[in-house]
Design a protein around this motif. Structure first.
Motif, short mmCIF file in Angstrom:
data_model
loop_
_atom_site.label_atom_id
_atom_site.label_comp_id
_atom_site.label_asym_id
_atom_site.label_seq_id
_atom_site.Cartn_x
_atom_site.Cartn_y
_atom_site.Cartn_z
N ASP A 194 49.22 -14.72 -7.23
CA ASP A 194 48.05 -15.47 -7.71
C ASP A 194 47.09 -14.89 -8.74
O ASP A 194 46.36 -14.07 -8.25
CB ASP A 194 47.29 -16.21 -6.65
N TYR A 195 47.25 -14.95 -10.00
CA TYR A 195 46.69 -13.94 -11.05
C TYR A 195 45.18 -14.82 -11.13
O TYR A 195 44.36 -14.22 -11.93
CB TYR A 195 47.50 -14.57 -12.29
N SER A 196 44.82 -15.72 -10.70
CA SER A 196 43.53 -16.43 -10.74
C SER A 196 42.51 -15.51 -10.14
O SER A 196 41.43 -15.45 -10.33
CB SER A 196 43.56 -17.83 -9.99
N TYR A 202 43.18 -17.94 -15.71
CA TYR A 202 43.94 -18.51 -14.58
C TYR A 202 43.19 -19.37 -13.71
O TYR A 202 43.63 -20.38 -13.21
CB TYR A 202 44.81 -17.59 -14.00
N SER A 203 42.05 -18.78 -13.31
CA SER A 203 41.12 -19.61 -12.47
C SER A 203 40.61 -20.93 -12.86
O SER A 203 40.66 -21.75 -12.35
CB SER A 203 40.22 -18.39 -12.08
N GLU A 204 40.50 -20.85 -14.23
CA GLU A 204 39.79 -22.28 -14.95
C GLU A 204 41.24 -23.18 -15.03
O GLU A 204 40.71 -24.44 -14.88
CB GLU A 204 39.28 -22.03 -16.31
#
Length: 209
Positions: A194-196, A202-204
């Motif tokens: 999970d690269y966020s 990635y989180s956005e």
């Protein structure tokens, strides 16, 4: 007539018994001669050994003696020979092996080693120690694959294969070395990250979804 028959019978029996005595004496003399010849041979052998300085040890059975070093090339050819197929068929070398142990339940670990001072020290050696032509090496791929699980690629436990602790350690080292050198190919397990957690972009994108 009766006197003549009696004389002939007694003379015939005497001659017959005399022949048997001669034959028995000849056999006895021959046996004595053979015994004397054997004793002379033993004395000559003893003198020859005394001249050499030390008596030669009794030759061990080839299934017991493990001082002879088998080359790796010979082991690889053996795995492809007819003798190996007749002995093991298409099954792994450990499939029909059964351990000997005291009591109803098997111990948690197998024996430390089957070979001590170049000689097999047990009547039931493990599948590798019992066959001198099975050489564990990272280049002996056909042998190593028999101890690798086809489902997860891990080394099969000694509880199932019955290998002694020494041969199992040698097997694990050879398998790891074979993977490093590339003689054995294996699939790296896929892991999804999970690269966020590390990158804002990635989180956005994940929040918009």
């Amino acid at each position: 007539m009766s006197f003549v028959r009696l004389f002939l019978n007694t003379f015939g029996n005497a001659s017959h018994s005399g022949v048997h005595r001669v034959i028995a004496a000849r056999r006895f003399s021959q046996s004595l001669a053979r015994c004397s010849e054997k004793t002379q041979e033993k004395e000559v052998e003893g003198e020859h050994q005394s001249e050499n300085g030390t008596e030669e040890q009794e030759k061990l059975h080839p299934m017991v003696d493990r001082t002879k070093v088998i080359p790796l090339e010979t082991s690889i050819k053996y795995l492809q020979s007819d003798a190996y197929k007749i002995t093991y068929g298409n099954d792994p070398v450990w499939k029909y092996y059964r351990r000997n142990h005291k009591g109803q339940f098997a111990p948690n670990k197998t024996r430390k080693t089957c070979i001590r001072s170049g000689v097999i020290s047990t009547s039931n050696p493990c599948p590798i120690c019992r066959d001198e032509y099975l050489v564990i090496d990272y280049r002996n791929v056909d042998l190593l694959k028999q101890f690798i699980s086809p489902y997860n690629g891990e080394t099969i436990s000694y509880e199932k294969t019955g290998l002694c602790q020494f041969q199992h350690k040698m097997l694990r080292v050879a398998i790891y070395k074979a993977k490093d050198y590339g003689t054995i190919s294996y699939d790296v397990p896929f892991r999804k990250y999970d690269y966020s957690e590390w990158y804002d972009q990635y989180s956005e994108a994940k929040n918009k979804e």
